[in-house]
Design an enzyme around this catalytic site. Structure first.
Site, PDB file in Angstrom:
ATOM      1  CB  SER A   7       1.995  70.525  28.581  1.00 23.73           C
ATOM      2  OG  SER A   7       2.906  70.112  27.586  1.00 23.73           O
ATOM      3  CG  HIS A  32      -1.409  71.444  26.050  1.00 21.73           C
ATOM      4  ND1 HIS A  32      -2.228  72.342  25.389  1.00 21.73           N
ATOM      5  CD2 HIS A  32      -0.157  71.707  25.610  1.00 21.73           C
ATOM      6  CE1 HIS A  32      -1.502  73.121  24.601  1.00 21.73           C
ATOM      7  NE2 HIS A  32      -0.232  72.751  24.708  1.00 21.73           N
ATOM      8  CG  ASP A  34       2.908  71.003  23.769  1.00 20.88           C
ATOM      9  OD1 ASP A  34       2.245  71.955  23.312  1.00 20.88           O
ATOM     10  OD2 ASP A  34       3.161  70.859  24.978  1.00 20.88           O
ATOM     11  CG  MET A  36       6.603  70.596  19.059  1.00 21.05           C
ATOM     12  SD  MET A  36       7.953  71.132  20.112  1.00 21.05           S
ATOM     13  CE  MET A  36       7.057  71.571  21.608  1.00 21.05           C
ATOM     14  CG  HIS A  65      -0.051  73.841  20.976  1.00 22.39           C
ATOM     15  ND1 HIS A  65       0.843  74.332  21.903  1.00 22.39           N
ATOM     16  CD2 HIS A  65       0.010  74.695  19.915  1.00 22.39           C
ATOM     17  CE1 HIS A  65       1.415  75.433  21.431  1.00 22.39           C
ATOM     18  NE2 HIS A  65       0.934  75.660  20.220  1.00 22.39           N
ATOM     19  CG  MET A  67       3.528  74.395  18.363  1.00 22.51           C
ATOM     20  SD  MET A  67       4.422  74.104  19.907  1.00 22.51           S
ATOM     21  CE  MET A  67       3.534  72.672  20.495  1.00 22.51           C
ATOM     22  CG  MET A 136       2.300  80.114  21.769  1.00 22.26           C
ATOM     23  SD  MET A 136       2.024  78.575  22.670  1.00 22.26           S
ATOM     24  CE  MET A 136       3.659  78.246  23.367  1.00 22.26           C
ATOM     25  CG  ASP A 174       1.386  76.226  25.922  1.00 24.97           C
ATOM     26  OD1 ASP A 174       2.167  75.860  26.816  1.00 24.97           O
ATOM     27  OD2 ASP A 174       1.242  75.606  24.841  1.00 24.97           O
TER      28      ASP A 174
END
Ligand code: DX5
Ligand code: ZN
Length: 224
Positions: A7, A32, A34, A36, A65, A67, A136, A174
Site C-alpha cells: 500500500s 494498493h 488508498d 480517502m 481502494h 474510502m 478491513m 487490509d
C-alpha cells in the site's frame, strides 16, 4: 497463491516510483492505492492523477481502494486513469449492486470492502457479482494501526461461503498486516495481503516484501 499488495499510503511520495519498484522486486504483485476523501474517513490522500502517474511506470495491477462517499461520481475517472481493480465500501454505497456493475462496465475488477464492525452477512446478495472481497482489519483512514483480531473469523466465513456457494471471489485483507499477523489471515483464507507500514514504514521495501511473502508461504503450507 498468496499475493502481496504493497500500500503506497506509507511510501515516501517524493520517491514513489523507486519505492514501488523496490516492493515489486521483493515480490509485490499488486499496487494498493488508498483513496480517502475526508468525509467517509477522517483523512485525505490521493486521487486519479496519482493513479495516472503510477500507470506510466508499472505494469502491475493498480488496486484502488475507494474510502469515499458517493464513489459512482469518481469510478469512471479512476478507470480512465488506469485503475485495474476498484473496491468500494459496503457502508458508503446506497445502491451497492449498481455501483459494482458500474465498476465492471469500465472493465475493472470489482471489489466490495467491509469495515471491522460490518458483518459478512451484509454482502450475501453481492457475493456472486464481485471479483474480490476486502476485509478491513483496522478501521480505515490511517496506516500503521494495530490489527483487529476479530477480522480473522470474517475471512474464514467468506472462505466457507465461497466453497458452499461455489463462487470465485478472492479474499483480500487490509490493515495491520505484518509477519506476526500473516499466519492467522492466510490460514483463514486470505489470498491478497495489503501491507503499508510493514513494506514501506522502515528499512528496505524489497527485503520487507520478501519477508512478508515468506511468512505467507509458510502459512499456506499449514492450511488444511
Ligand atoms: C487504511 C488503508 C490501508 C493502509 C494499511 O485505511 O486502507 O490500506 O495503508 O496500512 P498498514 O499496512 O500500515 O496497516
Ligand atoms: Zn487500503
Amino acid at each position: 497463491m498468496v499475493e502481496l499488495a504493497p500500500s503506497i499510503l506509507s511510501a515516501d511520495f517524493a520517491h514513489l516510483a523507486e519505492r514501488v519498484q523496490a516492493a515489486a522486486d521483493g515480490g509485490g504483485t499488486v499496487v494498493h492505492v488508498d483513496v480517502m476523501d475526508g468525509h467517509f474517513v477522517p483523512n485525505l490522500t490521493v486521487g486519479p492523477p496519482i493513479v495516472k502517474s503510477l500507470r506510466k511506470f508499472t505494469k502491475l495491477p493498480l488496486d484502488c481502494h475507494l474510502m469515499i462517499e458517493n464513489p459512482d461520481q469518481f469510478i469512471p475517472e479512476f478507470a480512465s486513469a488506469g485503475a485495474d481493480w476498484i473496491s468500494v465500501h459496503q457502508e458508503a454505497c446506497v445502491h451497492l449492486d449498481r455501483t459494482l456493475h458500474l465498476i465492471k462496465s469500465h472493465d475493472c475488477l470489482a471489489g466490495v470492502v467491509i469495515n471491522p464492525a460490518t458483518p459478512v452477512d451484509t454482502l450475501s446478495e453481492v457475493l456472486d457479482i464481485v471479483d474480490y472481497v476486502l476485509v478491513m482489519s483496522v478501521n480505515p483512514g490511517f496506516g500503521a494501526q494495530a490489527f483487529i483480531p476479530g477480522s480473522v473469523h470474517k475471512i474464514r466465513q467468506l472462505d466457507e461461503i465461497r466453497a458452499q456457494r461455489r463462487l470465485n471471489y478472492r479474499i483480500e485483507v487490509d490493515g495491520g498486516i505484518a509477519v506476526d499477523t500473516i499466519p492467522d489471515v492466510v490460514r483463514a483464507g486470505a489470498e491478497i495481503l495489503v501491507a503499508g507500514n510493514a513494506v514501506f514504514g522502515h528499512g528496505d521495501p524489497r527485503s520487507n516484501a520478501q519477508r512478508l511473502l515468506k511468512a505467507a508461504s509458510e502459512a499456506t503450507l499449514q492450511r488444511v
